[in-house]
Design an enzyme around this catalytic site. Structure first.
Site, mmCIF file in Angstrom:
data_model
loop_
_atom_site.group_PDB
_atom_site.id
_atom_site.type_symbol
_atom_site.label_atom_id
_atom_site.label_comp_id
_atom_site.label_asym_id
_atom_site.label_seq_id
_atom_site.Cartn_x
_atom_site.Cartn_y
_atom_site.Cartn_z
ATOM 1 N N ASN A 19 -9.489 3.997 -7.954
ATOM 2 C CA ASN A 19 -9.029 3.879 -6.570
ATOM 3 C C ASN A 19 -8.542 5.263 -6.145
ATOM 4 O OD1 ASN A 19 -7.741 3.329 -4.192
ATOM 5 N ND2 ASN A 19 -6.513 1.628 -4.983
ATOM 6 N N ARG A 46 -13.073 1.434 -5.601
ATOM 7 C CA ARG A 46 -12.592 0.820 -4.368
ATOM 8 C C ARG A 46 -13.020 1.703 -3.196
ATOM 9 N NH1 ARG A 46 -6.844 1.127 -1.554
ATOM 10 N NH2 ARG A 46 -7.220 -0.440 0.016
ATOM 11 N N HIS A 67 -8.059 -5.145 3.053
ATOM 12 C CA HIS A 67 -7.466 -5.933 1.956
ATOM 13 C C HIS A 67 -8.410 -7.057 1.520
ATOM 14 C CE1 HIS A 67 -3.133 -4.955 3.552
ATOM 15 N NE2 HIS A 67 -3.483 -4.095 2.598
ATOM 16 N N ARG A 99 3.653 0.456 9.916
ATOM 17 C CA ARG A 99 2.732 0.252 11.045
ATOM 18 C C ARG A 99 3.258 -0.831 11.972
ATOM 19 N NH1 ARG A 99 -1.651 -0.464 6.972
ATOM 20 N NH2 ARG A 99 -2.355 1.631 6.419
ATOM 21 N N GLU A 156 -6.169 -6.718 -7.346
ATOM 22 C CA GLU A 156 -7.354 -6.100 -6.751
ATOM 23 C C GLU A 156 -8.211 -5.398 -7.803
ATOM 24 O OE1 GLU A 156 -4.420 -4.820 -3.767
ATOM 25 O OE2 GLU A 156 -6.128 -4.618 -2.422
#
Ligand code: ADP
Length: 402
Positions: free
Chosen positions: A10, A93, A182, A243, A386
């Protein structure tokens, strides 16, 4: 010997996270992280699971190539080198796969070109992901490398959910639509939730709440995503660590016209200085809860806004799905913050949703139900994974091809 190991990479703009898994039993052989690549204070932390002893090195690591080579050396010290015949593939990823990549994909030159073409819609993430892929390919050109996309799970969304209400010709020209992110987590957690209920993913409807520093919700109908809260970029939807999530787009015109701010300033404000952090100066839910308990008003307001938004999405996705079997909480906040779970579901008894206080208070790394036995809709905590999902998808693809 059939190779059974998968290395999951990743790559961020200044970091490289990795895990080496053995797919015979999905176990971890090593995990690690290189941080602050390109700075003087880079750091590599490597943990072989056999000993569990973390080794750390600091000092400048100039680029991703140097970082991956250092990782390869660490792995080799544990007898897990990248030249091992037991390594089946490397799974990467990749944040943005656009409309093009609906599934994990074995990487070749044309795949790289397409990921590159998506840079305008993912300027922060795809370049870093590409660097990781190129570096790994240079190190092991003979090895299958697979791209697993954050957006892929959401490509099943119907046009009614994926399109914004703007002229489709203009939208298509600029590739503007709701992609969602996601996806690897939403796919994994919705499937694991079905397993927890003892049913097949194709039999159940699940609302997944991925509440980490970034946060998103999804509506999963019989194993397929039909709506998700992030859009063209990860800015849309839930209130996140930094965010804003949903806001009237006219706020941006207002900042530009009245606040005389540049687009970059607005981008930074909404992505990096808003959300929980913008509201109260903290983006870690542990700290926010501590402040709420001490009577801090700014933290309490931030918490209430955060919860209100989650509730709105639960209600919206309940309506999108028509019938819901489970609501699943996952990621850092969702897995650990009992107060968030309790507050998000409070008052939703009319929808068949409730949390059992004692079950909700249990701390565990296992997937578990936290709703009372009598509840119409199950409420679950399902730790996301993940890396395992990327490894599983990578291995399934490489196994199929060979
Ligand atoms: P990401 O992958 O998006 O960086 P994570 O899923 O790791 O984020 O979630 C990180 C967040 O989880 C932290 O910012 C913090 O708010 C929250 N978190 C982690 N542990 C706890 C905890 N024990 N209680 C409450 N919140 C927690």
């Amino acid at each position: 010997m059939t190779p059974t190991r998968v290395l999951v990479l990743n790559s961020g703009s200044s970091s490289l996270k990795y895990q080496l898994l053995d797919m015979r039993d999905s176990s971890r052989l090593a995990v690690g992280l290189v941080e602050r690549i390109g700075e003087q204070t880079s750091r590599l932390r490597h943990t072989p699971l056999a000993s569990g002893e973390t080794r750390e090195q600091s000092g400048p690591i100039a680029d991703h190539e140097t970082a991956l080579k250092a990782v390869a050396e660490e792995l080799a010290r544990d007898g897990l080198g990248l030249d091992s015949p037991e390594l089946a593939a490397i799974g990467h990823r990749v944040v943005h796969g656009g409309m093009f990549f609906t599934e994990p994909t074995v990487i070749d030159d044309s795949v790289l070109t397409e990921i590159e073409r998506l840079i305008p819609v993912a300027p922060l993430h795809n370049p870093a992901n590409l660097t990781g892929i190129r570096t790994a390919r240079a190190l092991r050109p003979d090895l299958p490398q697979v791209a697993v996309f954050d957006t892929a799970f959401h490509t099943s969304m119907p046009e009614s959910a994926a399109r914004y209400a703007i002229d489709p010709r203009i939208a298509d020209r600029y590739r503007i639509r709701r992609y969602g992110f996601h996806g690897t987590s939403h796919a994994y957690v919705s499937r694991e939730t079905a397993r927890l209920l003892g049913r097949a993913p194709e039999e159940v409807n699940v609302i997944v709440l991925h509440l980490g520093n970034g946060a998103s919700a999804s509506a999963v109908e019989r194993g397929r995503c039909v709506d998700t809260s992030m859009g063209l970029t990860p800015l849309e939807g839930l209130v996140m660590g930094t965010r804003s999530g949903d806001l009237d787009p006219a706020v941006i015109f207002h900042f530009a016209r009245v606040g005389d701010m540049s687009m970059d300033e607005i981008d930074t404000l909404l992505n990096k200085r808003s959300g929980l952090f913008g509201l109260c100066g903290d983006n870690d839910m542990r700290e926010i809860r501590r402040r709420v308990d001490e009577g801090d008003e700014a933290a309490a307001l931030a918490f209430d806004i955060y919860i209100h938004r989650i509730k709105k999405y639960i209600g919206a996705y309940y309506a999108v799905l028509g019938q819901v079997d489970a609501v699943a909480f996952t990621a850092g906040v969702g897995e650990n913050a009992a107060a968030v779970r309790a507050a998000a579901v409070a008052g939703l008894e009319g929808l068949g949703l409730a949390v059992d206080e004692e079950l909700n208070a249990v701390r565990s790394d296992d997937a578990r139900l936290i709703s009372p036995a009598s509840a119409r809709v199950a409420v679950a905590v399902v730790p996301t994974d993940e890396e395992l999902e990327i490894a599983t998808q990578t291995y399934a693809l490489v196994g199929k091809k060979s």
